[in-house]
Write a protein that holds these residues in place. Structure first.
Motif, PDB file in Angstrom:
ATOM      1  N   THR A  61      10.327   5.456  13.393  1.00 19.14           N
ATOM      2  CA  THR A  61      10.138   5.854  14.786  1.00 19.14           C
ATOM      3  C   THR A  61      10.777   7.221  14.986  1.00 19.14           C
ATOM      4  O   THR A  61      11.941   7.412  14.643  1.00 19.14           O
ATOM      5  CB  THR A  61      10.793   4.828  15.737  1.00 19.14           C
ATOM      6  N   ARG A  94      11.951  10.593  17.460  1.00 21.05           N
ATOM      7  CA  ARG A  94      12.760  10.655  18.688  1.00 21.05           C
ATOM      8  C   ARG A  94      11.937  10.345  19.937  1.00 21.05           C
ATOM      9  O   ARG A  94      12.401   9.664  20.835  1.00 21.05           O
ATOM     10  CB  ARG A  94      13.434  12.013  18.825  1.00 21.05           C
ATOM     11  N   GLU A  95      10.735  10.884  19.996  1.00 23.29           N
ATOM     12  CA  GLU A  95       9.887  10.634  21.171  1.00 23.29           C
ATOM     13  C   GLU A  95       9.557   9.145  21.292  1.00 23.29           C
ATOM     14  O   GLU A  95       9.622   8.573  22.379  1.00 23.29           O
ATOM     15  CB  GLU A  95       8.605  11.447  21.081  1.00 23.29           C
ATOM     16  N   GLY A  96       9.235   8.520  20.179  1.00 23.66           N
ATOM     17  CA  GLY A  96       8.946   7.082  20.188  1.00 23.66           C
ATOM     18  C   GLY A  96      10.169   6.276  20.576  1.00 23.66           C
ATOM     19  O   GLY A  96      10.076   5.302  21.315  1.00 23.66           O
ATOM     20  N   ARG A 100      12.634   7.322  22.456  1.00 25.26           N
ATOM     21  CA  ARG A 100      12.847   7.523  23.890  1.00 25.26           C
ATOM     22  C   ARG A 100      11.906   6.639  24.706  1.00 25.26           C
ATOM     23  O   ARG A 100      12.301   6.045  25.704  1.00 25.26           O
ATOM     24  CB  ARG A 100      12.646   8.997  24.252  1.00 25.26           C
ATOM     25  N   ASP A 101      10.661   6.534  24.258  1.00 24.28           N
ATOM     26  CA  ASP A 101       9.700   5.672  24.958  1.00 24.28           C
ATOM     27  C   ASP A 101      10.159   4.219  24.963  1.00 24.28           C
ATOM     28  O   ASP A 101      10.060   3.528  25.979  1.00 24.28           O
ATOM     29  CB  ASP A 101       8.316   5.776  24.318  1.00 24.28           C
ATOM     30  N   VAL A 102      10.678   3.764  23.832  1.00 26.48           N
ATOM     31  CA  VAL A 102      11.180   2.387  23.746  1.00 26.48           C
ATOM     32  C   VAL A 102      12.355   2.191  24.696  1.00 26.48           C
ATOM     33  O   VAL A 102      12.427   1.192  25.412  1.00 26.48           O
ATOM     34  CB  VAL A 102      11.578   2.031  22.295  1.00 26.48           C
ATOM     35  N   GLU A 106      12.961   3.758  27.440  1.00 26.94           N
ATOM     36  CA  GLU A 106      12.449   3.731  28.812  1.00 26.94           C
ATOM     37  C   GLU A 106      11.853   2.358  29.144  1.00 26.94           C
ATOM     38  O   GLU A 106      12.025   1.856  30.254  1.00 26.94           O
ATOM     39  CB  GLU A 106      11.413   4.833  29.014  1.00 26.94           C
ATOM     40  N   GLN A 107      11.182   1.744  28.174  1.00 26.58           N
ATOM     41  CA  GLN A 107      10.638   0.400  28.382  1.00 26.58           C
ATOM     42  C   GLN A 107      11.763  -0.618  28.570  1.00 26.58           C
ATOM     43  O   GLN A 107      11.680  -1.504  29.431  1.00 26.58           O
ATOM     44  CB  GLN A 107       9.763  -0.007  27.202  1.00 26.58           C
ATOM     45  N   SER A 156      13.267  -0.153  32.050  1.00 19.77           N
ATOM     46  CA  SER A 156      12.382  -0.718  33.066  1.00 19.77           C
ATOM     47  C   SER A 156      12.494  -2.243  33.111  1.00 19.77           C
ATOM     48  O   SER A 156      12.577  -2.845  34.183  1.00 19.77           O
ATOM     49  CB  SER A 156      10.941  -0.302  32.783  1.00 19.77           C
TER      50      SER A 156
END
Length: 69
Positions: free
Chosen positions: A31, A33-35, A37-39, A41-42, A45
């Protein structure tokens, strides 16, 4: 409860471990860094919308901070 929620949200090949006290570390294999970060954020949430119950039935919510290295 938070650890269980983290394990539930992660892929089987990822590692979720309690680092100490109220801290956790997550190893996300293959994964970027962008991936990552997305995780995170999930996870944020999901935690924001979760009400936990203590042993005495008192309800509470948790805060969350994280970073990708």
């Amino acid at each position: 409860q938070v650890g269980g929620l983290l394990k539930e949200m992660m892929r089987p090949e990822d590692v979720v471990a309690r680092w100490g006290g109220d801290e956790f570390v997550i190893g996300m294999f293959l994964t970027d860094r962008e991936g990552g970060r997305d995780v995170l954020e999930q996870i944020l949430s999901r935690l924001q919308g979760t009400v936990f119950k203590a042993d005495n039935e008192a309800e509470f919510q948790v805060s969350f901070s994280g970073g990708v290295g």
